[in-house]
Design a protein around this motif. Sequence first.
Motif, short mmCIF file in Angstrom:
data_model
loop_
_atom_site.label_atom_id
_atom_site.label_comp_id
_atom_site.label_asym_id
_atom_site.label_seq_id
_atom_site.Cartn_x
_atom_site.Cartn_y
_atom_site.Cartn_z
N ARG A 190 37.86 34.56 45.98
CA ARG A 190 39.65 34.99 45.67
C ARG A 190 39.52 35.84 44.89
O ARG A 190 39.87 36.88 44.17
N ARG A 191 38.54 35.84 44.12
CA ARG A 191 37.71 36.70 42.86
C ARG A 191 37.39 37.40 42.65
O ARG A 191 37.75 39.23 42.89
N ASN A 192 36.42 37.85 44.18
CA ASN A 192 36.49 38.96 44.96
C ASN A 192 38.12 40.46 44.78
O ASN A 192 38.02 41.38 44.95
N ARG A 193 38.20 39.72 45.95
CA ARG A 193 40.17 40.12 46.57
C ARG A 193 40.61 40.52 45.20
O ARG A 193 41.15 41.30 45.23
N THR A 194 41.14 39.82 44.22
CA THR A 194 41.41 39.96 42.60
C THR A 194 40.98 41.02 42.39
O THR A 194 41.74 42.08 41.97
N LYS A 195 39.72 41.79 41.91
CA LYS A 195 38.95 42.58 41.77
C LYS A 195 39.31 44.16 42.71
O LYS A 195 39.58 45.02 41.56
N VAL A 196 39.01 43.91 43.98
CA VAL A 196 39.40 44.97 44.61
C VAL A 196 40.83 45.13 44.63
O VAL A 196 41.14 46.91 44.91
N LEU A 197 41.61 44.78 44.26
CA LEU A 197 43.09 44.74 44.16
C LEU A 197 43.28 45.71 42.77
O LEU A 197 44.24 46.66 43.13
N ALA A 198 42.34 44.98 41.54
CA ALA A 198 42.79 45.45 40.22
C ALA A 198 42.08 47.32 40.86
O ALA A 198 43.08 48.27 40.09
N ALA A 199 40.96 47.48 41.43
CA ALA A 199 40.38 48.43 41.24
C ALA A 199 41.01 49.73 42.00
O ALA A 199 41.59 50.43 41.50
N ALA A 200 41.72 49.18 43.33
CA ALA A 200 42.30 50.08 44.42
C ALA A 200 44.10 50.19 43.44
O ALA A 200 44.04 51.67 43.28
#
Length: 247
Positions: free
Chosen positions: A14-24
């Motif tokens: 979940r943390r990785n997904r959140t980081k990817v969304l923010a970066a994208a």
Amino acid sequence: MTAAAQDAGRADARRNRTKVLAAASQAFDEHGLDVSLGAIARQAGVGAGTVYRHFPSKEILLEAVLVRQVETLVEAAHRWAARADPGTALFGFLAEVVDRSYGRKHACELLTAQTSWPRPSLAASARRFRQALDGLLRAAQQAGGVRTDVTVDDVAALTVGCAAIRAAHRDPTGGARVVRLALDGLRTSVTKEPSLRDTPAALDAAARCQECGSPLPPRPTGRPAHYCGPTCRQRAHRRRLAASALP
């Protein structure tokens, strides 16, 4: 694998997904839609495999970014409704929507250019946004702060226009001022400036036939009548033709 390890793995995902969304989201805003998934992975601080595991294509990632942005606006609408009076809540929310839309033109261009949008997840978020906006608008209208002839489609279209104005204006302060002026058009306190046909002289002149002087019934819509019927209209037309034939 123990239950604790599974929970830790899910939390990490979940943390990785959140980081990817923010970066994208940041990458799309700053570099446009041509940015690669590899570049997004580097900006998020994760491996490319992590990005592909959550989002197999850039289109799927973009939809997730848009859903996240729309859901953020839905949450904002609920916050405004809970903490302010109806009029303040509506206008505060609209101003926040315009502010958050600033700099997101690349995603907006894709939405208008691709006929395949919106996809199911984004469509569901869009419906929730519309419902939240409609709730704020109805509450403001019932409180007497917003014109009753305004629809949710009107407000949505006006907000899109305000976002474009804000993005196009050279001076951010001036752009914000123009946005406020545009949104103020929704308020009940805004009165229409009288036009020439609204003046007493114009109303009096329009109240009688210009040929025979007979009283004319009021017309709620369209142009004001000048003649009481076809006979006077034809008579006036013949008189104008005769006058134009004089040397």
